[in-house]
Motif scaffolding. Structure first.
Motif, PDB file in Angstrom:
ATOM      1  N   TYR A   1       0.884  -0.989  -0.073  1.00  0.00           N
ATOM      2  CA  TYR A   1       0.019   0.029  -0.101  1.00  0.00           C
ATOM      3  C   TYR A   1       0.761   1.367  -0.214  1.00  0.00           C
ATOM      4  CZ  TYR A   1      -3.641  -3.409   1.541  1.00  0.00           C
ATOM      5  OH  TYR A   1      -4.377  -4.206   1.622  1.00  0.00           O
TER       6      TYR A   1
ATOM      7  N   ASP B   1       0.399  -4.013   4.996  1.00  0.00           N
ATOM      8  CA  ASP B   1      -0.994  -4.545   4.954  1.00  0.00           C
ATOM      9  C   ASP B   1      -1.796  -3.353   5.446  1.00  0.00           C
ATOM     10  OD1 ASP B   1      -1.354  -3.978   8.044  1.00  0.00           O
ATOM     11  OD2 ASP B   1       0.229  -5.669   8.280  1.00  0.00           O
ATOM     12  N   VAL B   2      -3.074  -3.408   5.447  1.00  0.00           N
ATOM     13  CA  VAL B   2      -4.082  -2.357   5.429  1.00  0.00           C
ATOM     14  C   VAL B   2      -4.037  -1.745   6.768  1.00  0.00           C
ATOM     15  CG1 VAL B   2      -6.038  -3.748   6.123  1.00  0.00           C
ATOM     16  CG2 VAL B   2      -6.417  -1.625   4.765  1.00  0.00           C
TER      17      VAL B   2
ATOM     18  N   ASP C   1      -3.526   0.789  -3.321  1.00  0.00           N
ATOM     19  CA  ASP C   1      -2.878  -0.462  -3.125  1.00  0.00           C
ATOM     20  C   ASP C   1      -2.385  -0.815  -4.673  1.00  0.00           C
ATOM     21  OD1 ASP C   1      -4.989  -1.583  -4.904  1.00  0.00           O
ATOM     22  OD2 ASP C   1      -6.140  -2.580  -3.085  1.00  0.00           O
TER      23      ASP C   1
ATOM     24  N   THR D   1     -11.555  -3.515   4.334  1.00  0.00           N
ATOM     25  CA  THR D   1     -11.058  -4.416   3.802  1.00  0.00           C
ATOM     26  C   THR D   1      -9.639  -4.316   3.275  1.00  0.00           C
ATOM     27  OG1 THR D   1     -11.941  -4.320   1.623  1.00  0.00           O
ATOM     28  CG2 THR D   1     -13.315  -5.472   3.417  1.00  0.00           C
ATOM     29  N   LYS D   2      -9.041  -5.450   2.815  1.00  0.00           N
ATOM     30  CA  LYS D   2      -7.585  -5.356   2.333  1.00  0.00           C
ATOM     31  C   LYS D   2      -7.335  -4.830   1.149  1.00  0.00           C
ATOM     32  CE  LYS D   2      -7.355 -10.072   0.834  1.00  0.00           C
ATOM     33  NZ  LYS D   2      -6.529 -11.484   0.760  1.00  0.00           N
ATOM     34  N   ASP D   3      -8.862  -5.005   0.220  1.00  0.00           N
ATOM     35  CA  ASP D   3      -8.714  -4.416  -1.003  1.00  0.00           C
ATOM     36  C   ASP D   3      -9.389  -2.824  -1.067  1.00  0.00           C
ATOM     37  OD1 ASP D   3     -11.257  -5.094  -0.639  1.00  0.00           O
ATOM     38  OD2 ASP D   3     -11.600  -6.347  -2.456  1.00  0.00           O
TER      39      ASP D   3
END
Length: 74
Positions: A3, A23-24, A46, A68-70
């Motif tokens: 990211y 990571d997020v 991202d 969320t991670k996306d």
């Protein structure tokens, strides 16, 4: 997934700044730090091209919403 957290600084050191996160959760922490130190136009992007900024990012940073991670907001 990597990211990129970016923002614009104001004051004596005017210009864009950016950092990376693995990571997020780390990305949200770094975005919060940018806001707390006075950066504006903070965003997270991202590798897949998803991006979050503005009110949605602030809602996630303050815990009113989750992310969320996306970079989708719940």
């Amino acid at each position: 997934m990597a990211y990129v957290i970016s923002g614009d600084t104001l004051g004596l050191a005017i210009g864009p700044v950016s950092e990376t996160a693995e990571d997020v959760h780390e990305a949200l922490r770094k975005a919060r730090q940018m806001y707390e130190t006075g950066s504006v136009n903070v965003s997270i992007k991202d590798d897949a091209g998803h991006k979050i900024d503005g009110e949605e990012l602030l809602a996630c940073i303050t815990g009113r919403k989750s992310i969320t991670k996306d970079l989708e907001v719940n």
